[in-house]
Design a protein around this motif. Structure first.
Motif, PDB file in Angstrom:
ATOM      1  N   ALA A  38       0.935  -1.288   0.155  1.00 16.35           N
ATOM      2  CA  ALA A  38      -0.093   0.056   0.074  1.00 16.35           C
ATOM      3  C   ALA A  38       0.896   1.230   0.104  1.00 16.35           C
ATOM      4  O   ALA A  38       0.633   2.176  -0.628  1.00 16.35           O
ATOM      5  N   SER A  39       1.909   1.198   0.701  1.00 13.04           N
ATOM      6  CA  SER A  39       3.077   2.532   0.914  1.00 13.04           C
ATOM      7  C   SER A  39       3.524   2.741  -0.363  1.00 13.04           C
ATOM      8  O   SER A  39       3.591   3.710  -1.006  1.00 13.04           O
ATOM      9  N   ASN A  40       3.787   1.570  -1.186  1.00 14.17           N
ATOM     10  CA  ASN A  40       4.534   1.576  -2.469  1.00 14.17           C
ATOM     11  C   ASN A  40       3.723   2.011  -3.582  1.00 14.17           C
ATOM     12  O   ASN A  40       4.185   3.027  -4.364  1.00 14.17           O
ATOM     13  N   ALA A  41       2.383   1.600  -3.504  1.00 14.83           N
ATOM     14  CA  ALA A  41       1.454   2.066  -4.467  1.00 14.83           C
ATOM     15  C   ALA A  41       1.077   3.907  -4.214  1.00 14.83           C
ATOM     16  O   ALA A  41       1.103   4.547  -5.254  1.00 14.83           O
ATOM     17  N   TYR A  42       1.134   4.175  -2.924  1.00  8.81           N
ATOM     18  CA  TYR A  42       1.078   5.503  -2.660  1.00  8.81           C
ATOM     19  C   TYR A  42       2.129   6.312  -3.191  1.00  8.81           C
ATOM     20  O   TYR A  42       2.197   7.363  -3.733  1.00  8.81           O
ATOM     21  N   TYR A  43       3.503   5.940  -2.927  1.00  5.75           N
ATOM     22  CA  TYR A  43       4.855   6.534  -3.292  1.00  5.75           C
ATOM     23  C   TYR A  43       5.071   6.632  -4.829  1.00  5.75           C
ATOM     24  O   TYR A  43       5.403   7.409  -5.458  1.00  5.75           O
ATOM     25  N   LEU A  44       4.313   5.611  -5.406  1.00  6.12           N
ATOM     26  CA  LEU A  44       4.213   5.608  -6.944  1.00  6.12           C
ATOM     27  C   LEU A  44       3.348   6.599  -7.499  1.00  6.12           C
ATOM     28  O   LEU A  44       3.584   7.221  -8.315  1.00  6.12           O
ATOM     29  N   ALA A  45       2.069   6.390  -7.046  1.00  5.28           N
ATOM     30  CA  ALA A  45       1.083   7.420  -7.555  1.00  5.28           C
ATOM     31  C   ALA A  45       1.524   8.916  -7.164  1.00  5.28           C
ATOM     32  O   ALA A  45       1.005   9.900  -7.964  1.00  5.28           O
ATOM     33  N   THR A  46       2.442   9.248  -6.165  1.00  6.40           N
ATOM     34  CA  THR A  46       2.720  10.407  -5.781  1.00  6.40           C
ATOM     35  C   THR A  46       4.123  10.698  -6.417  1.00  6.40           C
ATOM     36  O   THR A  46       4.758  11.748  -5.839  1.00  6.40           O
ATOM     37  N   ASN A  47       4.443  10.211  -7.112  1.00  2.50           N
ATOM     38  CA  ASN A  47       6.182  10.167  -7.802  1.00  2.50           C
ATOM     39  C   ASN A  47       7.037  10.451  -6.942  1.00  2.50           C
ATOM     40  O   ASN A  47       7.987  11.128  -7.019  1.00  2.50           O
ATOM     41  N   GLN A  48       6.944   9.688  -5.624  1.00  2.00           N
ATOM     42  CA  GLN A  48       8.081   9.705  -4.680  1.00  2.00           C
ATOM     43  C   GLN A  48       9.132   8.725  -4.920  1.00  2.00           C
ATOM     44  O   GLN A  48      10.289   9.092  -4.731  1.00  2.00           O
ATOM     45  N   ALA A  49       8.693   7.570  -5.387  1.00  3.57           N
ATOM     46  CA  ALA A  49       9.764   6.507  -5.594  1.00  3.57           C
ATOM     47  C   ALA A  49       8.921   5.302  -6.441  1.00  3.57           C
ATOM     48  O   ALA A  49       7.903   5.354  -6.239  1.00  3.57           O
ATOM     49  N   VAL A  50       9.708   4.512  -6.951  1.00  2.00           N
ATOM     50  CA  VAL A  50       9.276   3.494  -7.861  1.00  2.00           C
ATOM     51  C   VAL A  50       9.702   2.136  -7.085  1.00  2.00           C
ATOM     52  O   VAL A  50      10.991   1.801  -7.233  1.00  2.00           O
ATOM     53  N   ILE A  51       9.141   1.567  -6.132  1.00  2.00           N
ATOM     54  CA  ILE A  51       9.694   0.374  -5.650  1.00  2.00           C
ATOM     55  C   ILE A  51       8.478  -0.676  -5.795  1.00  2.00           C
ATOM     56  O   ILE A  51       7.362  -0.338  -5.214  1.00  2.00           O
ATOM     57  N   HIS A  52       8.802  -1.825  -5.948  1.00  2.00           N
ATOM     58  CA  HIS A  52       7.665  -2.935  -6.046  1.00  2.00           C
ATOM     59  C   HIS A  52       8.320  -4.273  -5.475  1.00  2.00           C
ATOM     60  O   HIS A  52       9.562  -4.386  -5.389  1.00  2.00           O
ATOM     61  N   LYS A  53       7.313  -5.108  -5.094  1.00  2.75           N
ATOM     62  CA  LYS A  53       7.667  -6.255  -4.458  1.00  2.75           C
ATOM     63  C   LYS A  53       7.890  -7.436  -5.803  1.00  2.75           C
ATOM     64  O   LYS A  53       7.121  -7.212  -6.839  1.00  2.75           O
ATOM     65  N   LYS A  54       8.866  -8.156  -5.713  1.00  2.86           N
ATOM     66  CA  LYS A  54       9.368  -8.985  -6.885  1.00  2.86           C
ATOM     67  C   LYS A  54       8.117 -10.153  -6.493  1.00  2.86           C
ATOM     68  O   LYS A  54       7.942 -10.680  -5.546  1.00  2.86           O
ATOM     69  N   PRO A  55       7.763 -10.653  -7.685  1.00  2.74           N
ATOM     70  CA  PRO A  55       6.904 -11.905  -7.644  1.00  2.74           C
ATOM     71  C   PRO A  55       7.379 -13.012  -7.142  1.00  2.74           C
ATOM     72  O   PRO A  55       8.858 -13.180  -7.227  1.00  2.74           O
ATOM     73  N   THR A  56       6.838 -14.059  -6.435  1.00  5.11           N
ATOM     74  CA  THR A  56       7.482 -15.168  -5.884  1.00  5.11           C
ATOM     75  C   THR A  56       7.991 -16.296  -7.120  1.00  5.11           C
ATOM     76  O   THR A  56       7.297 -16.358  -8.107  1.00  5.11           O
ATOM     77  N   PRO A  57       9.145 -16.808  -6.868  1.00  5.94           N
ATOM     78  CA  PRO A  57       9.717 -17.554  -8.316  1.00  5.94           C
ATOM     79  C   PRO A  57       9.069 -18.825  -8.053  1.00  5.94           C
ATOM     80  O   PRO A  57       8.820 -19.290  -7.023  1.00  5.94           O
ATOM     81  N   ILE A  58       8.684 -19.288  -9.112  1.00  2.56           N
ATOM     82  CA  ILE A  58       8.101 -20.603  -9.432  1.00  2.56           C
ATOM     83  C   ILE A  58       8.658 -21.404 -10.398  1.00  2.56           C
ATOM     84  O   ILE A  58       8.930 -20.967 -11.591  1.00  2.56           O
ATOM     85  N   GLN A  59       8.715 -22.791 -10.101  1.00  2.00           N
ATOM     86  CA  GLN A  59       9.509 -23.744 -10.989  1.00  2.00           C
ATOM     87  C   GLN A  59       8.094 -24.472 -11.725  1.00  2.00           C
ATOM     88  O   GLN A  59       7.229 -25.342 -11.036  1.00  2.00           O
ATOM     89  N   LEU A  60       8.016 -24.072 -13.171  1.00  2.00           N
ATOM     90  CA  LEU A  60       6.915 -24.794 -13.939  1.00  2.00           C
ATOM     91  C   LEU A  60       7.486 -25.994 -14.318  1.00  2.00           C
ATOM     92  O   LEU A  60       8.404 -26.320 -14.474  1.00  2.00           O
ATOM     93  N   VAL A  61       6.330 -27.148 -14.060  1.00  2.70           N
ATOM     94  CA  VAL A  61       6.573 -28.639 -14.196  1.00  2.70           C
ATOM     95  C   VAL A  61       5.646 -28.846 -15.509  1.00  2.70           C
ATOM     96  O   VAL A  61       6.027 -29.224 -16.444  1.00  2.70           O
ATOM     97  N   LYS A  62       4.405 -28.323 -15.471  1.00  6.71           N
ATOM     98  CA  LYS A  62       3.336 -28.611 -16.491  1.00  6.71           C
ATOM     99  C   LYS A  62       2.517 -27.438 -16.863  1.00  6.71           C
ATOM    100  O   LYS A  62       1.847 -27.126 -15.994  1.00  6.71           O
ATOM    101  N   VAL A  63       2.355 -27.188 -17.862  1.00  4.10           N
ATOM    102  CA  VAL A  63       1.611 -26.033 -18.497  1.00  4.10           C
ATOM    103  C   VAL A  63       0.836 -26.377 -19.619  1.00  4.10           C
ATOM    104  O   VAL A  63       1.271 -27.117 -20.396  1.00  4.10           O
TER     105      VAL A  63
END
Lengths: 205, 205
Positions: A38-63
């Motif tokens: 929520a803080s990151n979304a606010y900071y991004l919307a107000t042009n204060q910072a660009v900070i994101h959470k990285k997605p959880t890495p996943i090992q694909l086996v079957k798609v």
């Protein structure tokens, strides 16, 4: 003199003047991750910072790739990330941190970290990044920014037979408290400002 | 005089003195992503930079938690990332970029990008980041670093009825060629050095 009203309640004040609780309890139960997002979304919307959470890495086996619809992952496993969870940029500074919660009330257990996270923070620190851990004591509703340098030192001492946790008293000394507010609730960039000032060798105490 | 050997083959030279091809063709068919990951691993191991590819974000729908074994994702979908694929730190600079391949030989089609990636690059640029696109012309085995500022301009012009692609001739003018070498094969940090010099207003031409 106390006036007793028929329904047993006091007089209703107009909505505007109703006393508001000084603290917002609405999101007391939010996870630290949700608060930071929520803080990151606010900071991004107000042009204060660009900070994101990285997605959880996943090992694909079957798609599966069904015709005329989106690919479906049918078998996959969670992998351990090789970095910290959050990074981005703030005022030209590279920001890198991990967020950890503890139910403890007197110390923060180092077992919440893994070697690769410590290595990653050390590597980023060497490149001149602003690196830290954001620690929440859930039962105290207290938040501290712990500079990566202190975390790495505590980690190394632990490996040499030292303490398995960082006492809250130490965190109060070497960490930077993160204040709560309204927009955003978790105002961690103010603590980052203090860390930047420290790393530049400016005394802001 | 040609000597005809009984088995129809020429004499075998000892392994050491067999002529080696001057260029390593082994990874000609490598995807740009694999090439960048290899470069990043090399840069990390040699303490030059800490740059990672972000995992692909996945929307989890069903996860099984079997007893005594790891959680298994049973249904999930790929989500469109809200940022670019790569970021990290290099000599104190925040680095942010996306990598794109094209089979075209005369221009790079802008349809390879999405609005959110352009927005993300613009936001990072505003914070003082070193932002760009790394473009590979697979049939030419040619690589260019395109500064985000130029990409954003081309994108905005396209929205106003302009060209849907960036001509290779333009890329040669405003982009920075990325050289191939041995360690790492894709030496993109040298191109980043030139971009940093440009953004600082230093003329390195």
């Amino acid at each position: 003199m106390t006036i007793h009203y028929p329904n047993g309640q006091g007089p209703q004040r107009p909505a505007q003047s109703r006393p508001q609780p000084a603290v917002n309890f609405a999101d007391r139960g939010m996870s630290l991750e949700a608060e930071i997002n929520a803080s990151n979304a606010y900071y991004l919307a107000t042009n204060q910072a660009v900070i994101h959470k990285k997605p959880t890495p996943i090992q694909l086996v079957k798609v599966d790739y069904p015709k005329r619809s989106a690919a479906v992952v049918r078998e996959a496993y969670f992998r351990r990330p090789s970095t910290t969870d959050y990074n981005g940029i703030y005022h030209g500074y590279y920001i890198d941190f991990d967020a950890k919660e503890t139910k403890n009330v007197t110390s923060f257990p180092l077992k919440n970290f893994h070697q690769h996270q410590i290595d990653h923070l050390a590597a980023c620190l060497k490149q001149g990044g602003i690196c830290f851990a954001l620690i929440k004591f859930t039962r105290l509703t207290a938040y501290y920014l712990l500079p990566a340098s202190h975390l790495i030192t505590a980690w190394q001492k632990q490996a040499q037979g030292g303490k398995h946790s960082i006492p809250l008293a130490t965190l109060k000394q070497v960490g930077i408290p993160v204040q709560l507010g309204l927009h955003p609730r978790l105002q961690y960039l103010s603590a980052v400002d203090q860390l930047i000032a420290r790393q530049k060798g400016v005394n802001h105490e």
